[in-house]
Design a protein around this motif. Structure first.
Motif, PDB file in Angstrom:
ATOM      1  N   ALA A   2       2.191 -14.014 -18.990  1.00  0.00           N
ATOM      2  CA  ALA A   2       3.237 -14.142 -20.008  1.00  0.00           C
ATOM      3  C   ALA A   2       2.718 -14.802 -21.285  1.00  0.00           C
ATOM      4  CB  ALA A   2       4.416 -14.941 -19.446  1.00  0.00           C
ATOM      5  N   MET A   3       1.570 -15.494 -21.185  1.00  0.00           N
ATOM      6  CA  MET A   3       0.993 -16.133 -22.368  1.00  0.00           C
ATOM      7  C   MET A   3       0.259 -15.153 -23.271  1.00  0.00           C
ATOM      8  SD  MET A   3      -0.277 -19.967 -21.277  1.00  0.00           S
ATOM      9  CE  MET A   3      -1.341 -19.490 -19.920  1.00  0.00           C
ATOM     10  N   ASP A   4       0.136 -13.911 -22.851  1.00  0.00           N
ATOM     11  CA  ASP A   4      -0.554 -12.928 -23.687  1.00  0.00           C
ATOM     12  C   ASP A   4       0.068 -12.836 -25.081  1.00  0.00           C
ATOM     13  OD1 ASP A   4      -2.356 -12.278 -21.703  1.00  0.00           O
ATOM     14  OD2 ASP A   4      -1.264 -10.497 -21.026  1.00  0.00           O
ATOM     15  N   ARG A   5       1.363 -13.020 -25.162  1.00  0.00           N
ATOM     16  CA  ARG A   5       2.019 -12.850 -26.460  1.00  0.00           C
ATOM     17  C   ARG A   5       1.729 -13.980 -27.431  1.00  0.00           C
ATOM     18  NH1 ARG A   5       6.405 -13.484 -22.756  1.00  0.00           N
ATOM     19  NH2 ARG A   5       7.433 -15.518 -22.897  1.00  0.00           N
ATOM     20  N   VAL A   6       1.143 -15.077 -26.957  1.00  0.00           N
ATOM     21  CA  VAL A   6       0.841 -16.189 -27.858  1.00  0.00           C
ATOM     22  C   VAL A   6      -0.632 -16.589 -27.843  1.00  0.00           C
ATOM     23  CG1 VAL A   6       3.180 -17.126 -27.697  1.00  0.00           C
ATOM     24  CG2 VAL A   6       1.404 -17.952 -26.112  1.00  0.00           C
ATOM     25  N   SER A   7      -1.432 -16.043 -26.901  1.00  0.00           N
ATOM     26  CA  SER A   7      -2.787 -16.562 -26.687  1.00  0.00           C
ATOM     27  C   SER A   7      -3.754 -16.240 -27.819  1.00  0.00           C
ATOM     28  CB  SER A   7      -3.355 -16.015 -25.373  1.00  0.00           C
ATOM     29  OG  SER A   7      -3.639 -14.627 -25.493  1.00  0.00           O
ATOM     30  N   GLY A   8      -3.604 -15.090 -28.469  1.00  0.00           N
ATOM     31  CA  GLY A   8      -4.555 -14.682 -29.494  1.00  0.00           C
ATOM     32  C   GLY A   8      -5.908 -14.280 -28.947  1.00  0.00           C
ATOM     33  N   LEU A   9      -6.005 -14.039 -27.646  1.00  0.00           N
ATOM     34  CA  LEU A   9      -7.273 -13.661 -27.023  1.00  0.00           C
ATOM     35  C   LEU A   9      -7.593 -12.199 -27.272  1.00  0.00           C
ATOM     36  CD1 LEU A   9      -6.734 -15.505 -23.630  1.00  0.00           C
ATOM     37  CD2 LEU A   9      -8.291 -16.209 -25.467  1.00  0.00           C
ATOM     38  N   ASP A  10      -8.863 -11.859 -27.073  1.00  0.00           N
ATOM     39  CA  ASP A  10      -9.282 -10.472 -27.266  1.00  0.00           C
ATOM     40  C   ASP A  10      -8.706  -9.541 -26.208  1.00  0.00           C
ATOM     41  OD1 ASP A  10     -10.793 -11.374 -29.376  1.00  0.00           O
ATOM     42  OD2 ASP A  10     -12.729 -11.191 -28.353  1.00  0.00           O
ATOM     43  N   GLN A  11      -8.462 -10.088 -25.014  1.00  0.00           N
ATOM     44  CA  GLN A  11      -8.021  -9.274 -23.887  1.00  0.00           C
ATOM     45  C   GLN A  11      -6.768  -9.891 -23.258  1.00  0.00           C
ATOM     46  OE1 GLN A  11      -9.621  -6.452 -23.126  1.00  0.00           O
ATOM     47  NE2 GLN A  11     -11.298  -6.823 -24.582  1.00  0.00           N
ATOM     48  N   PRO A  12      -5.994  -9.102 -22.524  1.00  0.00           N
ATOM     49  CA  PRO A  12      -4.928  -9.685 -21.711  1.00  0.00           C
ATOM     50  C   PRO A  12      -5.527 -10.637 -20.670  1.00  0.00           C
ATOM     51  CG  PRO A  12      -4.714  -7.288 -21.846  1.00  0.00           C
ATOM     52  CD  PRO A  12      -6.056  -7.629 -22.409  1.00  0.00           C
ATOM     53  N   ILE A  13      -4.788 -11.660 -20.309  1.00  0.00           N
ATOM     54  CA  ILE A  13      -5.299 -12.629 -19.332  1.00  0.00           C
ATOM     55  C   ILE A  13      -5.673 -11.939 -18.025  1.00  0.00           C
ATOM     56  CG2 ILE A  13      -4.563 -14.550 -17.859  1.00  0.00           C
ATOM     57  CD1 ILE A  13      -3.207 -15.751 -20.354  1.00  0.00           C
ATOM     58  N   GLU A  14      -4.960 -10.897 -17.646  1.00  0.00           N
ATOM     59  CA  GLU A  14      -5.281 -10.163 -16.426  1.00  0.00           C
ATOM     60  C   GLU A  14      -6.713  -9.637 -16.448  1.00  0.00           C
ATOM     61  OE1 GLU A  14      -3.186  -6.713 -13.676  1.00  0.00           O
ATOM     62  OE2 GLU A  14      -2.832  -6.740 -15.841  1.00  0.00           O
ATOM     63  N   THR A  15      -7.222  -9.277 -17.613  1.00  0.00           N
ATOM     64  CA  THR A  15      -8.586  -8.762 -17.718  1.00  0.00           C
ATOM     65  C   THR A  15      -9.604  -9.811 -17.306  1.00  0.00           C
ATOM     66  OG1 THR A  15      -8.006  -7.198 -19.466  1.00  0.00           O
ATOM     67  CG2 THR A  15     -10.322  -7.844 -19.316  1.00  0.00           C
ATOM     68  N   TYR A  16      -9.411 -11.045 -17.730  1.00  0.00           N
ATOM     69  CA  TYR A  16     -10.371 -12.097 -17.377  1.00  0.00           C
ATOM     70  C   TYR A  16     -10.351 -12.369 -15.870  1.00  0.00           C
ATOM     71  CZ  TYR A  16      -9.855 -12.628 -22.400  1.00  0.00           C
ATOM     72  OH  TYR A  16      -9.779 -12.376 -23.744  1.00  0.00           O
ATOM     73  N   LEU A  17      -9.189 -12.237 -15.244  1.00  0.00           N
ATOM     74  CA  LEU A  17      -9.099 -12.436 -13.798  1.00  0.00           C
ATOM     75  C   LEU A  17      -9.902 -11.379 -13.047  1.00  0.00           C
ATOM     76  CD1 LEU A  17      -5.297 -13.265 -13.419  1.00  0.00           C
ATOM     77  CD2 LEU A  17      -7.207 -14.872 -13.487  1.00  0.00           C
ATOM     78  N   ARG A  18      -9.969 -10.175 -13.578  1.00  0.00           N
ATOM     79  CA  ARG A  18     -10.660  -9.083 -12.895  1.00  0.00           C
ATOM     80  C   ARG A  18     -12.091  -8.871 -13.387  1.00  0.00           C
ATOM     81  NH1 ARG A  18      -7.242  -6.215  -9.675  1.00  0.00           N
ATOM     82  NH2 ARG A  18      -8.811  -4.586  -9.446  1.00  0.00           N
ATOM     83  N   ARG A  19     -12.423  -9.431 -14.552  1.00  0.00           N
ATOM     84  CA  ARG A  19     -13.749  -9.224 -15.132  1.00  0.00           C
ATOM     85  C   ARG A  19     -14.666 -10.427 -14.977  1.00  0.00           C
ATOM     86  NH1 ARG A  19     -14.127  -8.929 -21.538  1.00  0.00           N
ATOM     87  NH2 ARG A  19     -14.317 -11.188 -21.214  1.00  0.00           N
ATOM     88  N   ASN A  20     -14.114 -11.628 -14.981  1.00  0.00           N
ATOM     89  CA  ASN A  20     -14.927 -12.846 -15.050  1.00  0.00           C
ATOM     90  C   ASN A  20     -14.733 -13.799 -13.883  1.00  0.00           C
ATOM     91  OD1 ASN A  20     -13.986 -12.191 -18.147  1.00  0.00           O
ATOM     92  ND2 ASN A  20     -16.142 -12.788 -18.022  1.00  0.00           N
ATOM     93  N   LEU A  21     -13.874 -13.466 -12.920  1.00  0.00           N
ATOM     94  CA  LEU A  21     -13.540 -14.412 -11.860  1.00  0.00           C
ATOM     95  C   LEU A  21     -13.853 -13.856 -10.483  1.00  0.00           C
ATOM     96  CD1 LEU A  21     -12.243 -17.117 -11.003  1.00  0.00           C
ATOM     97  CD2 LEU A  21     -10.035 -15.915 -10.928  1.00  0.00           C
ATOM     98  N   TYR A  22     -14.564 -14.670  -9.697  1.00  0.00           N
ATOM     99  CA  TYR A  22     -14.708 -14.449  -8.264  1.00  0.00           C
ATOM    100  C   TYR A  22     -13.920 -15.534  -7.544  1.00  0.00           C
ATOM    101  CZ  TYR A  22     -18.483 -11.013  -8.775  1.00  0.00           C
ATOM    102  OH  TYR A  22     -19.213  -9.891  -9.063  1.00  0.00           O
ATOM    103  N   VAL A  23     -13.496 -15.229  -6.326  1.00  0.00           N
ATOM    104  CA  VAL A  23     -12.644 -16.149  -5.565  1.00  0.00           C
ATOM    105  C   VAL A  23     -13.226 -16.306  -4.170  1.00  0.00           C
ATOM    106  CG1 VAL A  23     -10.326 -16.535  -4.647  1.00  0.00           C
ATOM    107  CG2 VAL A  23     -10.612 -15.464  -6.884  1.00  0.00           C
ATOM    108  N   THR A  24     -13.233 -17.545  -3.692  1.00  0.00           N
ATOM    109  CA  THR A  24     -13.780 -17.805  -2.366  1.00  0.00           C
ATOM    110  C   THR A  24     -12.790 -18.580  -1.503  1.00  0.00           C
ATOM    111  OG1 THR A  24     -15.693 -18.639  -1.148  1.00  0.00           O
ATOM    112  CG2 THR A  24     -14.988 -19.930  -3.044  1.00  0.00           C
ATOM    113  N   ALA A  25     -13.026 -18.530  -0.193  1.00  0.00           N
ATOM    114  CA  ALA A  25     -12.043 -19.021   0.773  1.00  0.00           C
ATOM    115  C   ALA A  25     -12.015 -20.539   0.903  1.00  0.00           C
ATOM    116  CB  ALA A  25     -12.344 -18.414   2.142  1.00  0.00           C
ATOM    117  N   SER A  26     -13.178 -21.182   0.825  1.00  0.00           N
ATOM    118  CA  SER A  26     -13.292 -22.639   0.994  1.00  0.00           C
ATOM    119  C   SER A  26     -12.690 -23.119   2.304  1.00  0.00           C
ATOM    120  CB  SER A  26     -12.636 -23.374  -0.180  1.00  0.00           C
ATOM    121  OG  SER A  26     -13.148 -22.941  -1.409  1.00  0.00           O
ATOM    122  N   GLY A  27     -12.881 -22.349   3.363  1.00  0.00           N
ATOM    123  CA  GLY A  27     -12.411 -22.776   4.672  1.00  0.00           C
ATOM    124  C   GLY A  27     -10.931 -22.597   4.910  1.00  0.00           C
ATOM    125  N   MET A  28     -10.190 -22.070   3.949  1.00  0.00           N
ATOM    126  CA  MET A  28      -8.756 -21.792   4.140  1.00  0.00           C
ATOM    127  C   MET A  28      -8.632 -20.389   4.733  1.00  0.00           C
ATOM    128  SD  MET A  28      -7.241 -23.419   0.598  1.00  0.00           S
ATOM    129  CE  MET A  28      -5.548 -22.925   0.962  1.00  0.00           C
TER     130      MET A  28
END
Length: 327
Positions: free
Chosen positions: A236-262
């Motif tokens: 929802a912050m896309d409308r105010v962020s001024g970023l080059d990409q939608p925030i969803e793009t960074y989640l899929r392009r720049n982020l890996y996620v790990t379990a950490s024992g959970m």
């Protein structure tokens, strides 16, 4: 199927003594939990650790200095980081098929930290680095730390953003009012650690760090440190962020996620739905979440992934992520 745990922690006597000498326990309650059996397991980087890995079903641990690492240390941390990394490199040399390393950085000295990251990757063969959130009053998006992130992108070295204890003022405002033991737990592993790490990632996005460094790869533990469960609100912050990409793009392009024992299949499914199965990494958060009896291997078997997705989660995604490290 090979199982690689990418968030597995260690400690050296020198760093522990430095924490004590700086009186760190008075400002960061997490220092106190590094005692007893936890401390013994952290300090061991030899056969006893390997035996516990065998018991859990983990083939490879990627070793990293536990929180709060050297974030409270000043100029003396430069040589301390070198000695810590050399100790990890020696452990890897003794067990080359069982250990890998993430660099410990003297992060309060960003230029020196960037150079140490390069040494660790190019000379010692480490696979990236781990940072534990704020450095003093500065969050990781502060311009001072730009050399570290530029070095990481240039080296194709991922950065694991690890939890750390919130600032004292935050603990007082949000995590106090109970017993000292409950206050400390609430501000750390109960909840505070995870909000803190997730916020560091969001700040890096909002500050435009991932616009300037689009190839930089970041890792969040504990299935995204709360962030992924509020991805819709972040977007929802896309409308105010001024970023080059939608925030969803960074989640899929720049982020890996790990379990950490959970080891919760529902959490895995949520993470996969947002970042994709090719960005899921395995970890046990050793020694904090260590459980005997083949627990890690059992979760892999029962996690709900099949075929290539399961192999990716177990080891292949990590190998692919780090295949260009140092190149």
């Amino acid at each position: 199927m090979q199982l690689i745990g990418i968030e597995e922690h260690m400690l050296t006597p020198e760093v522990r003594d430095a924490w004590d000498g700086a009186g760190l326990a008075a400002v960061d309650p997490c220092v106190a939990i590094h005692s007893g059996e936890i401390e013994r397991r952290l300090l061991d980087m030899a056969q006893a650790r390997v035996s516990l890995m065998d018991e859990a079903g983990v083939d490879v641990q990627v070793l990293s200095l536990t929180t709060p690492a050297l974030h409270h240390m000043g100029p003396e941390s430069v040589e301390m980081a070198r000695r810590t990394n050399d100790a990890v490199a020696a452990a890897i040399a003794r067990h080359p098929d069982r250990f890998q390393g993430l660099a410990t950085l003297p992060i309060s000295m960003p230029d020196e930290a960037a150079l140490e990251l390069e040494r660790c990757v190019r000379t010692l063969g480490f696979k990236g680095t781990m940072l534990c959130g704020r450095v003093g009053t500065r969050s990781l998006d502060h311009p001072d730390f730009r050399p570290v992130f530029e070095s990481a992108e240039g080296l194709n070295a991922p950065i694991l953003l690890h939890p750390r204890t919130p600032d004292a003022a935050v603990r007082t405002a949000y995590y106090s009012g109970f017993t000292p033991e409950i206050d400390a737990a609430f501000s750390m592993y109960g909840l505070g650690w995870h909000y803190d790490a997730g916020i560091q990632f969001v700040r890096l996005v909002l500050a435009g760090v991932l616009d300037r460094l689009p190839k930089l790869q970041l890792i969040l533990g504990h299935w995204g440190e709360v962030v992924l469960f509020y991805a819709e609100r972040l977007k929802a912050m896309d409308r105010v962020s001024g970023l080059d990409q939608p925030i969803e793009t960074y989640l899929r392009r720049n982020l890996y996620v790990t379990a950490s024992g959970m080891f919760v299949p529902d959490y895995l499914q949520r993470a996969a739905a947002i970042v994709g199965t090719d960005r899921l990494l395995f970890s046990t958060d050793f020694p904090y979440q260590y459980r005997p009896g083949g627990d890690a291997r059992r979760f892999l078997d029962e996690c709900g992934l099949d075929g290539a997705a399961k192999a990716g989660f177990a080891h292949r995604n990590w190998l692919q992520l780090t295949s260009g490290c140092g190149i």
